[in-house]
Design a protein around this motif. Structure first.
Motif, PDB file in Angstrom:
ATOM      1  N   LEU A 118       0.831  -1.198   0.000  1.00 23.25           N
ATOM      2  CA  LEU A 118       0.000   0.000   0.000  1.00 23.25           C
ATOM      3  C   LEU A 118       0.868   1.251   0.000  1.00 23.25           C
ATOM      4  O   LEU A 118       1.898   1.293   0.675  1.00 23.25           O
ATOM      5  CB  LEU A 118      -0.897  -0.002   1.241  1.00 23.25           C
ATOM      6  CG  LEU A 118      -1.976   1.074   1.342  1.00 23.25           C
ATOM      7  CD1 LEU A 118      -3.079   0.820   0.306  1.00 23.25           C
ATOM      8  CD2 LEU A 118      -2.572   1.091   2.749  1.00 23.25           C
ATOM      9  N   VAL A 120       0.604   5.297   0.798  1.00 20.28           N
ATOM     10  CA  VAL A 120      -0.200   6.320   1.465  1.00 20.28           C
ATOM     11  C   VAL A 120       0.499   7.669   1.273  1.00 20.28           C
ATOM     12  O   VAL A 120       1.657   7.830   1.653  1.00 20.28           O
ATOM     13  CB  VAL A 120      -0.357   6.036   2.965  1.00 20.28           C
ATOM     14  CG1 VAL A 120      -1.253   7.080   3.614  1.00 20.28           C
ATOM     15  CG2 VAL A 120      -0.904   4.627   3.186  1.00 20.28           C
ATOM     16  N   MET A 198      -2.107  -6.101   0.847  1.00 17.00           N
ATOM     17  CA  MET A 198      -2.616  -4.758   0.549  1.00 17.00           C
ATOM     18  C   MET A 198      -4.057  -4.571   1.024  1.00 17.00           C
ATOM     19  O   MET A 198      -4.445  -3.472   1.438  1.00 17.00           O
ATOM     20  CB  MET A 198      -2.513  -4.464  -0.951  1.00 17.00           C
ATOM     21  CG  MET A 198      -3.217  -5.439  -1.855  1.00 17.00           C
ATOM     22  SD  MET A 198      -2.879  -5.058  -3.602  1.00 17.00           S
ATOM     23  CE  MET A 198      -3.801  -6.353  -4.419  1.00 17.00           C
ATOM     24  N   ASN A 199      -4.861  -5.618   0.998  1.00 20.31           N
ATOM     25  CA  ASN A 199      -6.249  -5.491   1.452  1.00 20.31           C
ATOM     26  C   ASN A 199      -6.316  -5.284   2.962  1.00 20.31           C
ATOM     27  O   ASN A 199      -7.099  -4.471   3.458  1.00 20.31           O
ATOM     28  CB  ASN A 199      -7.048  -6.732   1.055  1.00 20.31           C
ATOM     29  CG  ASN A 199      -7.193  -6.866  -0.455  1.00 20.31           C
ATOM     30  OD1 ASN A 199      -7.436  -5.888  -1.157  1.00 20.31           O
ATOM     31  ND2 ASN A 199      -7.038  -8.083  -0.953  1.00 20.31           N
ATOM     32  N   SER A 202      -4.952  -1.702   3.799  1.00 17.98           N
ATOM     33  CA  SER A 202      -5.912  -0.658   3.431  1.00 17.98           C
ATOM     34  C   SER A 202      -7.104  -0.654   4.381  1.00 17.98           C
ATOM     35  O   SER A 202      -7.561   0.410   4.827  1.00 17.98           O
ATOM     36  CB  SER A 202      -6.383  -0.870   1.991  1.00 17.98           C
ATOM     37  OG  SER A 202      -7.322   0.108   1.616  1.00 17.98           O
ATOM     38  N   SER A 203      -7.616  -1.831   4.706  1.00 22.52           N
ATOM     39  CA  SER A 203      -8.773  -1.912   5.608  1.00 22.52           C
ATOM     40  C   SER A 203      -8.438  -1.356   6.983  1.00 22.52           C
ATOM     41  O   SER A 203      -9.271  -0.706   7.625  1.00 22.52           O
ATOM     42  CB  SER A 203      -9.237  -3.366   5.730  1.00 22.52           C
ATOM     43  OG  SER A 203      -9.674  -3.861   4.475  1.00 22.52           O
ATOM     44  N   HIS A 206      -8.568   2.403   6.904  1.00 22.09           N
ATOM     45  CA  HIS A 206      -9.882   2.977   6.603  1.00 22.09           C
ATOM     46  C   HIS A 206     -10.958   2.572   7.602  1.00 22.09           C
ATOM     47  O   HIS A 206     -12.150   2.795   7.354  1.00 22.09           O
ATOM     48  CB  HIS A 206     -10.331   2.583   5.192  1.00 22.09           C
ATOM     49  CG  HIS A 206      -9.599   3.314   4.105  1.00 22.09           C
ATOM     50  ND1 HIS A 206      -8.412   2.854   3.570  1.00 22.09           N
ATOM     51  CD2 HIS A 206      -9.885   4.478   3.469  1.00 22.09           C
ATOM     52  CE1 HIS A 206      -7.999   3.687   2.637  1.00 22.09           C
ATOM     53  NE2 HIS A 206      -8.871   4.691   2.549  1.00 22.09           N
ATOM     54  N   THR A 224      -4.748   6.865  -0.723  1.00 20.90           N
ATOM     55  CA  THR A 224      -4.149   5.527  -0.599  1.00 20.90           C
ATOM     56  C   THR A 224      -4.234   4.821  -1.950  1.00 20.90           C
ATOM     57  O   THR A 224      -5.171   5.042  -2.727  1.00 20.90           O
ATOM     58  CB  THR A 224      -4.866   4.684   0.467  1.00 20.90           C
ATOM     59  OG1 THR A 224      -6.232   4.520   0.095  1.00 20.90           O
ATOM     60  CG2 THR A 224      -4.771   5.345   1.828  1.00 20.90           C
ATOM     61  N   GLU A 225      -3.263   3.994  -2.215  1.00 20.80           N
ATOM     62  CA  GLU A 225      -3.228   3.255  -3.480  1.00 20.80           C
ATOM     63  C   GLU A 225      -2.673   1.848  -3.219  1.00 20.80           C
ATOM     64  O   GLU A 225      -1.560   1.685  -2.724  1.00 20.80           O
ATOM     65  CB  GLU A 225      -2.338   3.979  -4.496  1.00 20.80           C
ATOM     66  CG  GLU A 225      -2.180   3.221  -5.816  1.00 20.80           C
ATOM     67  CD  GLU A 225      -1.148   3.875  -6.723  1.00 20.80           C
ATOM     68  OE1 GLU A 225      -0.856   3.289  -7.780  1.00 20.80           O
ATOM     69  OE2 GLU A 225      -0.625   4.947  -6.356  1.00 20.80           O
ATOM     70  N   GLN A 226      -3.483   0.858  -3.566  1.00 23.12           N
ATOM     71  CA  GLN A 226      -3.006  -0.520  -3.468  1.00 23.12           C
ATOM     72  C   GLN A 226      -2.147  -0.846  -4.691  1.00 23.12           C
ATOM     73  O   GLN A 226      -2.439  -0.416  -5.803  1.00 23.12           O
ATOM     74  CB  GLN A 226      -4.181  -1.496  -3.387  1.00 23.12           C
ATOM     75  CG  GLN A 226      -5.016  -1.340  -2.124  1.00 23.12           C
ATOM     76  CD  GLN A 226      -6.110  -2.387  -2.038  1.00 23.12           C
ATOM     77  OE1 GLN A 226      -6.156  -3.321  -2.829  1.00 23.12           O
ATOM     78  NE2 GLN A 226      -7.001  -2.229  -1.068  1.00 23.12           N
TER      79      GLN A 226
END
Length: 239
Positions: A118, A120, A198-199, A202-203, A206, A224-226
């Motif tokens: 990820l 950020v 990455m999931n 990110s979770s 967020h 943010t960018e996966q």
């Protein structure tokens, strides 16, 4: 008188014949019995009998040997299974230690890191210099540390700020619009890269009321960018 003598003679001959026949019968019976016993002994002690006995003893001996070999094979098979189990556990332990050592090197920044993760990006927000305090719209080290710590807790294996690898001992300081990471100065925007799932990363950021929401409340612009291909250089040492 003569007739009486003749009668005694006839009676004596009858008794004599009876005794003779009795003795003869006894002799014949004894001879027959003796002959039968001898024939039985001869049959029992014949070569065929001894051969059959040898076969029987050999069969019993072979059966006992087969049982011993079967027990020995079972014991050897158990030893092999035990060795396989210990070898398998050893391989697992070795693989686990290798993975752990690799993860530690990644966290220490000792080796380059490549993988999904990820990105950020933190930017200063636009502000009105007449009405607002400029510091309320600038990214500070506290903002960066919130992101870094959350990513680290969520399983990040490697971290970098603007390309600079960081570790648990890294020192981040804010000086006006720039930050200093382990003695190197970087201007905004500040790009924090993390390698890991990455999931999950990110979770974690967020979550409602979590890091992203707190940054937005502080007037920080966050994106943010996966990515499936993040590459982090190894930690650079100062000479």
């Amino acid at each position: 008188m003569k007739k009486v003598n003749d009668a005694y003679k006839k009676r004596g001959r009858s008794i004599l014949f009876s005794v003779v026949f009795l003795v003869l019968g006894f002799i014949l019976a004894f001879s027959y019995r003796t002959l039968g016993i001898n024939q039985e002994n001869d049959s029992t002690q014949s070569p065929a009998f001894y051969k059959e006995e040898d076969y029987r003893e050999g069969l019993i001996s072979q059966q006992e040997r087969n049982k011993e070999l079967t027990d020995e094979i079972a014991a050897k098979q158990e030893e092999i299974r035990e060795y396989e189990r210990s070898f398998s556990m050893g391989e697992k332990d070795h693989a686990s230690l290798v993975d752990e050592a690799k993860n530690l090197r990644l966290l220490l920044g000792a080796i380059p890191a490549i993988g999904q993760g990820l990105k950020v990006t933190l930017k200063d927000a636009d502000y009105d210099p007449v009405e607002q305090n400029p510091n309320d719209y600038i990214v500070h080290e506290s903002h960066i540390l919130r992101v870094v710590n959350e990513l680290r807790i969520s399983g990040a294996q490697g971290l970098a700020i603007n390309g600079q690898r960081i570790t648990s001992n890294s020192y981040i300081k804010c000086t006006g619009p720039v930050i200093t990471v382990d003695g190197r100065t970087y201007p905004a925007p500040f790009v924090i890269e993390a390698i890991g799932d990455m999931n999950v990363l990110s979770s974690a950021l967020h979550l409602k009321g979590g890091v992203i929401d707190s940054l937005i409340r502080d007037n920080i612009v966050v994106t943010t960018e996966q990515s499936k291909d993040i590459r982090l250089s190894a930690l650079r040492n100062e000479s």
